[in-house]
Design an enzyme around this catalytic site. Structure first.
Site, short mmCIF file in Angstrom:
data_model
loop_
_atom_site.label_atom_id
_atom_site.label_comp_id
_atom_site.label_asym_id
_atom_site.label_seq_id
_atom_site.Cartn_x
_atom_site.Cartn_y
_atom_site.Cartn_z
N LYS A 1 0.83 -1.20 0.00
CA LYS A 1 0.00 0.00 0.00
C LYS A 1 0.88 1.26 0.00
CE LYS A 1 -3.96 -0.56 2.38
NZ LYS A 1 -4.70 -0.68 3.66
N THR B 1 -11.57 -0.60 11.66
CA THR B 1 -12.19 -1.31 12.78
C THR B 1 -13.22 -2.27 12.20
OG1 THR B 1 -13.75 0.52 13.01
CG2 THR B 1 -11.89 0.52 14.51
N THR C 1 -13.79 4.65 13.38
CA THR C 1 -15.10 4.46 14.02
C THR C 1 -14.95 3.41 15.11
OG1 THR C 1 -16.19 5.00 11.97
CG2 THR C 1 -17.51 3.82 13.60
N GLU D 1 -15.08 11.20 11.49
CA GLU D 1 -15.29 11.77 10.16
C GLU D 1 -16.52 11.13 9.54
OE1 GLU D 1 -14.96 9.86 7.34
OE2 GLU D 1 -14.84 8.18 8.73
N PHE D 2 -17.05 11.80 8.52
CA PHE D 2 -18.32 11.35 7.96
C PHE D 2 -18.23 11.19 6.45
CE2 PHE D 2 -18.84 13.96 11.75
CZ PHE D 2 -19.48 13.07 12.59
N GLU E 1 -17.65 7.27 0.52
CA GLU E 1 -16.84 6.81 -0.58
C GLU E 1 -17.41 7.41 -1.86
OE1 GLU E 1 -16.04 2.59 -0.59
OE2 GLU E 1 -15.69 2.60 1.58
N GLY F 1 -24.88 -1.58 1.67
CA GLY F 1 -23.73 -2.44 1.89
C GLY F 1 -22.53 -1.57 2.20
N CYS G 1 -19.04 0.31 5.95
CA CYS G 1 -19.41 1.09 7.14
C CYS G 1 -20.78 0.72 7.70
CB CYS G 1 -19.36 2.58 6.84
SG CYS G 1 -17.69 3.15 6.55
N LYS H 1 -21.47 -3.00 9.16
CA LYS H 1 -20.67 -3.37 10.34
C LYS H 1 -20.90 -2.40 11.50
CE LYS H 1 -16.23 -0.95 9.99
NZ LYS H 1 -16.33 0.09 10.98
C1 UDX Z 1 -21.47 5.89 4.88
C2 UDX Z 1 -21.95 7.23 5.44
O1 UDX Z 1 -22.81 7.86 4.48
C3 UDX Z 1 -20.76 8.13 5.75
O2 UDX Z 1 -21.20 9.34 6.33
C4 UDX Z 1 -19.85 7.39 6.71
O3 UDX Z 1 -18.71 8.18 6.99
C5 UDX Z 1 -19.43 6.05 6.13
O4 UDX Z 1 -20.58 5.28 5.80
P1 UDX Z 1 -20.57 5.06 2.49
O5 UDX Z 1 -20.40 3.71 3.11
O6 UDX Z 1 -19.50 5.63 1.62
O7 UDX Z 1 -20.81 6.16 3.64
O8 UDX Z 1 -21.89 4.96 1.61
P2 UDX Z 1 -23.32 5.68 1.53
O9 UDX Z 1 -23.30 6.69 0.46
O10 UDX Z 1 -23.79 6.08 2.85
O11 UDX Z 1 -24.18 4.44 1.02
C6 UDX Z 1 -24.28 3.26 1.81
C7 UDX Z 1 -25.12 2.23 1.14
O12 UDX Z 1 -26.48 2.59 1.18
C8 UDX Z 1 -24.80 1.96 -0.32
O13 UDX Z 1 -24.82 0.56 -0.56
C9 UDX Z 1 -25.93 2.66 -1.06
O14 UDX Z 1 -26.19 2.07 -2.30
C10 UDX Z 1 -27.08 2.45 -0.09
N1 UDX Z 1 -28.15 3.44 -0.21
C11 UDX Z 1 -27.90 4.77 0.02
C12 UDX Z 1 -29.45 3.03 -0.51
O15 UDX Z 1 -29.71 1.83 -0.71
N2 UDX Z 1 -30.45 3.96 -0.57
C13 UDX Z 1 -30.23 5.28 -0.36
O16 UDX Z 1 -31.19 6.06 -0.43
C14 UDX Z 1 -28.92 5.69 -0.05
#
Ligand code: UDX
Length: 437
Positions: free
Chosen positions: A35, A85, A121, A148-149, A152, A261, A264, A267
């Site tokens: 990495k 984590t 987290t 942080e929030f 991806e 999925g 984040c 889990k």
């Molecule tokens: C999430 C949080 O949004 C973020 O703030 C945190 O820091 C990390 O976890 P991320 O895992 O990047 O971020 O994805 P996110 O955009 O939240 O989407 C999560 C999942 O939900 C995806 O599989 C997405 O397809 C699904 N999703 C999202 C839905 O099925 N419906 C929706 O309306 C929104």
């Protein structure tokens, strides 16, 4: 400022690059030689828009470097803990091995006045424990919890322009000297008006898990509504539009489909339930079990609907699965609902071909038995059914007429409810959405 970022996975690599972009001198530290080698060449070990360009720009500027040696943290004044984590194998709880190891090793290199900022987290109560580990080695260093929030696919922008900063400080003391240090790190965003909230450690830790639990709940809520819509012939997308117009509800994260999925949400809700159990507050979070169950049911529903689309039999049916990543603009396949559904369909005898613009290498590592096809047209050719499971732009914009000329049978399952049913039906397709008539 001189900054070390410990852990150069998704969070750490982005954070390191963004801190350098803000003008700081940054060293990213990770135990994984591969990495570090890739990052040192300006290449992220995962797909994230904008990140490669940023890494190259900043490494050329001399403000960003990567190493495997923790001693590099010795010359820095602020240290961000960004290690993963993950979920423990066979358990719901979070595995804190990497956080514990990183902090224990870092503690040996801290100087008086240093600030350690935890971003991983973690289960509530972790910061308190880590603060003791640090105090035992360097009593004049401080620990802040600074969740942080970032999402991806939007990670660079979310890091450079977050909607808020959260600082967890010992006893919630706003005058703690470490607050001014972290303010200096984030000066650009703070002077542009981004708000920061100061609170005690447990509240700061909970902000992150509560936020992700709320998002997961919102998605499962609308997916539960999709189940009811399916039973009544109603349309969940119109329902979401209508309830989302109420400002108290909001339309975001109300997209029904194959569910959430990624690394984040799944889990984090499980670790939160596990931690609540340890604290004797498990009743408070039993609803998250239902949130998880609704979410997992969506994957089974995809299999059922595909079977229906194929006239009741999956055996030997050629299924083109569009999308492997857990969401678009990402090559992350951790707990990807698309791949999980694809694997279940294959187990039930379908001849599945998975395509994705970015995630096929990762998908093949996780599901070596699933045939992968990088070329969309080839994946669609002679398909008996097409499943849109990750809403990449190129799939949302597919032309139903030219697509029809490739497939054997014009049947489409819109797992993310992003296609126009009228248009696809007009082109002669049998269209099925999730929670749509
Ligand atoms: C999430 C949080 O949004 C973020 O703030 C945190 O820091 C990390 O976890 P991320 O895992 O990047 O971020 O994805 P996110 O955009 O939240 O989407 C999560 C999942 O939900 C995806 O599989 C997405 O397809 C699904 N999703 C999202 C839905 O099925 N419906 C929706 O309306 C929104």
């Amino acid at each position: 400022m001189r900054i070390s970022v410990i852990g150069c996975g998704y969070l750490g690599a982005v954070h390191a690059a963004c801190m350098a972009k803000l003008g700081h001198d940054v060293v990213g530290i990770d135990v994984d030689h591969g990495k570090v080698a890739r990052l040192s060449e300006g290449k992220a070990p995962f797909y994230e828009p904008e990140l490669d360009a940023l890494l190259t720009e900043l490494e050329e500027s001399g403000r960003l470097s990567f190493t495997t040696g923790m001693e590099a943290a010795g010359g820095c004044e602020v240290h961000f803990i960004c290690v993963g984590t993950p979920q423990k194998r066979g358990e719901n709880a979070a595995d804190l091995r990497f956080v514990d190891a990183a902090v224990a090793e870092l503690a040996g290199f801290l100087s008086p006045g240093d600030v350690v900022a935890g971003k991983s987290t973690v289960p509530v109560g972790t910061a308190e424990r880590l603060a003791e580990v640090i105090a035992a080695r360097q009593p004049a260093a401080a620990l802040l919890w600074n969740p942080e929030f970032l999402r991806e696919g939007h990670a660079v922008d979310d890091t450079l322009r977050p909607d808020r900063f959260v600082y967890g400080v010992p006893d919630g003391n706003e005058d703690h000297p470490a607050v001014a240090v972290l303010d200096e790190v984030y000066r650009t965003a703070l002077s542009a008006g981004t708000l920061r909230l100061i609170m005690d450690y447990p509240t700061a830790e909970l902000v992150k898990t509560a936020a992700n639990s709320f998002l997961a709940t919102k998605i499962s809520f609308i997916n539960a509504m999709a189940e009811v819509c399916e039973a009544t012939g109603a349309d969940v997308t119109r329902l979401a539009d209508a309830i989302g117009m109420d400002e108290r509800i909001g339309r975001k994260f109300l997209n029904a489909g194959i569910g959430f999925g990624g690394g984040c949400l799944p889990k984090d809700i499980r670790a939160f339930m596990a931690r609540a159990g340890e604290l004797g507050a498990d009743q408070a979070l039993t609803f998250l079990r239902e949130v998880d169950a609704i979410n997992m049911r969506r994957r089974t529903r995809v299999v059922e609907l595909t079977r229906e689309l194929c006239g009741g039999i999956l055996l030997g049916q050629r299924i083109a699965v569009l999308g492997a990543a857990f969401k678009p603009e990402s090559d992350d396949v951790r707990d990807s609902p698309a791949l999980s559904a694809a694997a279940q369909l294959q187990l039930q005898g379908a001849v599945v071909t998975v395509t994705d613009p970015q995630a096929l290498d990762n998908a093949a590592k996780r599901f070596p038995e699933l045939p992968m096809e990088p070329d969309l047209e080839t994946a669609l050719t002679r398909a008996d059914a097409v499943l849109l499971l990750t809403e990449w732009k190129l799939y949302r914009e597919l032309d139903p007429y030219s697509t029809k000329s490739l497939v054997s049978s014009a049947r489409v399952l819109d797992g993310r409810n992003v296609l126009d049913p009228a248009k696809w039906r007009a082109a002669g397709w049998t269209y099925r959405g999730l929670g749509r008539p």
